[in-house]
Design a protein around this motif. Sequence first.
Motif, PDB file in Angstrom:
ATOM      1  N   LEU A 152       0.902  -1.103  -0.022  1.00 27.63           N
ATOM      2  CA  LEU A 152       0.001  -0.117   0.007  1.00 27.63           C
ATOM      3  C   LEU A 152       0.874   1.326  -0.032  1.00 27.63           C
ATOM      4  O   LEU A 152       1.462   1.590   1.058  1.00 27.63           O
ATOM      5  N   VAL A 153       1.012   2.086  -1.021  1.00 27.62           N
ATOM      6  CA  VAL A 153       1.545   3.184  -1.025  1.00 27.62           C
ATOM      7  C   VAL A 153       0.804   4.247  -0.892  1.00 27.62           C
ATOM      8  O   VAL A 153      -0.262   4.610  -1.326  1.00 27.62           O
ATOM      9  N   THR A 154       1.311   5.324   0.152  1.00 24.08           N
ATOM     10  CA  THR A 154       0.474   6.275   0.582  1.00 24.08           C
ATOM     11  C   THR A 154       1.109   7.558   0.226  1.00 24.08           C
ATOM     12  O   THR A 154       2.339   7.788   0.262  1.00 24.08           O
ATOM     13  N   GLU A 155       0.436   8.520  -0.320  1.00 23.33           N
ATOM     14  CA  GLU A 155       0.895  10.021  -1.033  1.00 23.33           C
ATOM     15  C   GLU A 155      -0.122  10.959  -0.071  1.00 23.33           C
ATOM     16  O   GLU A 155      -1.533  10.801  -0.350  1.00 23.33           O
ATOM     17  N   GLY A 156       0.424  12.049   0.279  1.00 20.40           N
ATOM     18  CA  GLY A 156      -0.847  12.947   0.805  1.00 20.40           C
ATOM     19  C   GLY A 156      -0.227  14.142   0.867  1.00 20.40           C
ATOM     20  O   GLY A 156       0.936  14.398   0.636  1.00 20.40           O
ATOM     21  N   GLU A 157      -0.942  15.314   1.464  1.00 19.67           N
ATOM     22  CA  GLU A 157      -0.550  16.699   1.475  1.00 19.67           C
ATOM     23  C   GLU A 157      -1.532  17.298   2.508  1.00 19.67           C
ATOM     24  O   GLU A 157      -2.834  16.941   2.559  1.00 19.67           O
ATOM     25  N   THR A 158      -0.714  18.333   3.624  1.00 21.98           N
ATOM     26  CA  THR A 158      -1.110  18.711   4.543  1.00 21.98           C
ATOM     27  C   THR A 158      -0.919  20.262   4.356  1.00 21.98           C
ATOM     28  O   THR A 158      -0.102  20.755   4.104  1.00 21.98           O
ATOM     29  N   SER A 159      -1.994  21.130   4.722  1.00 19.35           N
ATOM     30  CA  SER A 159      -1.682  22.394   4.304  1.00 19.35           C
ATOM     31  C   SER A 159      -2.363  23.245   5.550  1.00 19.35           C
ATOM     32  O   SER A 159      -3.740  22.854   5.569  1.00 19.35           O
ATOM     33  N   TYR A 160      -2.170  24.428   6.121  1.00 22.44           N
ATOM     34  CA  TYR A 160      -2.675  25.028   6.817  1.00 22.44           C
ATOM     35  C   TYR A 160      -2.156  26.629   6.910  1.00 22.44           C
ATOM     36  O   TYR A 160      -1.005  26.733   6.404  1.00 22.44           O
ATOM     37  N   ILE A 161      -2.786  27.464   7.322  1.00 21.71           N
ATOM     38  CA  ILE A 161      -2.409  28.694   7.496  1.00 21.71           C
ATOM     39  C   ILE A 161      -1.934  29.125   8.838  1.00 21.71           C
ATOM     40  O   ILE A 161      -2.729  28.999   9.843  1.00 21.71           O
ATOM     41  N   GLY A 162      -0.614  29.890   8.926  1.00 21.11           N
ATOM     42  CA  GLY A 162      -0.121  29.860  10.405  1.00 21.11           C
ATOM     43  C   GLY A 162      -0.550  31.595  10.853  1.00 21.11           C
ATOM     44  O   GLY A 162      -1.442  32.260  10.078  1.00 21.11           O
ATOM     45  N   ASP A 163      -0.345  31.501  12.048  1.00 17.73           N
ATOM     46  CA  ASP A 163      -0.589  32.805  12.628  1.00 17.73           C
ATOM     47  C   ASP A 163       0.006  34.187  12.042  1.00 17.73           C
ATOM     48  O   ASP A 163      -0.357  35.204  12.189  1.00 17.73           O
ATOM     49  N   ASP A 164       1.187  33.531  11.169  1.00 14.28           N
ATOM     50  CA  ASP A 164       1.688  34.769  10.521  1.00 14.28           C
ATOM     51  C   ASP A 164       1.117  34.953   9.250  1.00 14.28           C
ATOM     52  O   ASP A 164       1.530  36.160   8.429  1.00 14.28           O
ATOM     53  N   GLY A 165       0.107  34.216   8.987  1.00 16.71           N
ATOM     54  CA  GLY A 165      -0.694  34.452   7.587  1.00 16.71           C
ATOM     55  C   GLY A 165      -0.219  33.850   6.265  1.00 16.71           C
ATOM     56  O   GLY A 165      -0.861  33.705   5.602  1.00 16.71           O
ATOM     57  N   ARG A 166       0.868  33.114   6.525  1.00 20.80           N
ATOM     58  CA  ARG A 166       1.513  32.256   5.640  1.00 20.80           C
ATOM     59  C   ARG A 166       0.853  30.804   5.586  1.00 20.80           C
ATOM     60  O   ARG A 166       0.421  30.325   6.561  1.00 20.80           O
ATOM     61  N   THR A 167       0.959  30.364   4.333  1.00 20.01           N
ATOM     62  CA  THR A 167       0.207  29.122   3.944  1.00 20.01           C
ATOM     63  C   THR A 167       1.673  28.088   4.069  1.00 20.01           C
ATOM     64  O   THR A 167       2.364  28.105   3.493  1.00 20.01           O
ATOM     65  N   TYR A 168       1.388  27.171   4.848  1.00 22.46           N
ATOM     66  CA  TYR A 168       2.288  25.915   5.136  1.00 22.46           C
ATOM     67  C   TYR A 168       1.823  24.737   4.611  1.00 22.46           C
ATOM     68  O   TYR A 168       0.722  24.272   4.692  1.00 22.46           O
ATOM     69  N   VAL A 169       2.688  24.247   3.761  1.00 20.94           N
ATOM     70  CA  VAL A 169       2.367  22.844   2.824  1.00 20.94           C
ATOM     71  C   VAL A 169       3.331  21.879   3.295  1.00 20.94           C
ATOM     72  O   VAL A 169       4.421  22.174   2.968  1.00 20.94           O
ATOM     73  N   THR A 170       2.770  20.674   3.542  1.00 24.46           N
ATOM     74  CA  THR A 170       3.962  19.439   3.823  1.00 24.46           C
ATOM     75  C   THR A 170       3.062  18.460   2.924  1.00 24.46           C
ATOM     76  O   THR A 170       2.083  18.129   2.989  1.00 24.46           O
ATOM     77  N   LYS A 171       4.018  17.764   1.863  1.00 21.35           N
ATOM     78  CA  LYS A 171       3.900  16.730   1.036  1.00 21.35           C
ATOM     79  C   LYS A 171       4.568  15.542   1.762  1.00 21.35           C
ATOM     80  O   LYS A 171       5.860  15.698   2.153  1.00 21.35           O
ATOM     81  N   TYR A 172       3.804  14.429   1.715  1.00 22.80           N
ATOM     82  CA  TYR A 172       4.379  13.207   2.013  1.00 22.80           C
ATOM     83  C   TYR A 172       4.087  11.892   1.407  1.00 22.80           C
ATOM     84  O   TYR A 172       3.063  11.840   0.403  1.00 22.80           O
TER      85      TYR A 172
END
Length: 117
Positions: free
Chosen positions: A73-93
């Motif tokens: 089972l190969v898993t791929e994904g992405e999580t993004s959120y807006i930090g308190d500084d207003g920037r969008t943080y994206v994590t891909k795994y």
Amino acid sequence: MKLFVVAVCLIVAVAAAPSSPETAARRALPALQHEEIHDEFGQYALRYVTAEGTVVSERGRLVPNPDGTGHVLVTEGETSYIGDDGRTYVTKYSAGFDGVKVEGNHLPVAPEPLPVK
């Protein structure tokens, strides 16, 4: 494994941003959008969006082993959120034959190795 990866990414996203009373109130709200698809072989796709702007998407698919002895089972994904500084943080795994890989511009980068003398 897939649940572990999603849980770790969500915990990191929530813990990384400092919390204000307004942010804490939005985090208590349920997901605005939630989609999940599963098949009889264990493959899946999911996506959800929360009130504070966190977006999580992931899919798991069966891929034949290179030696032909079964499937992984190969898993791929992405999580993004807006930090308190207003920037969008994206994590891909991804997780599969070659182990677990995590990428994000906000994540620390290992220094270049020193040349061997």
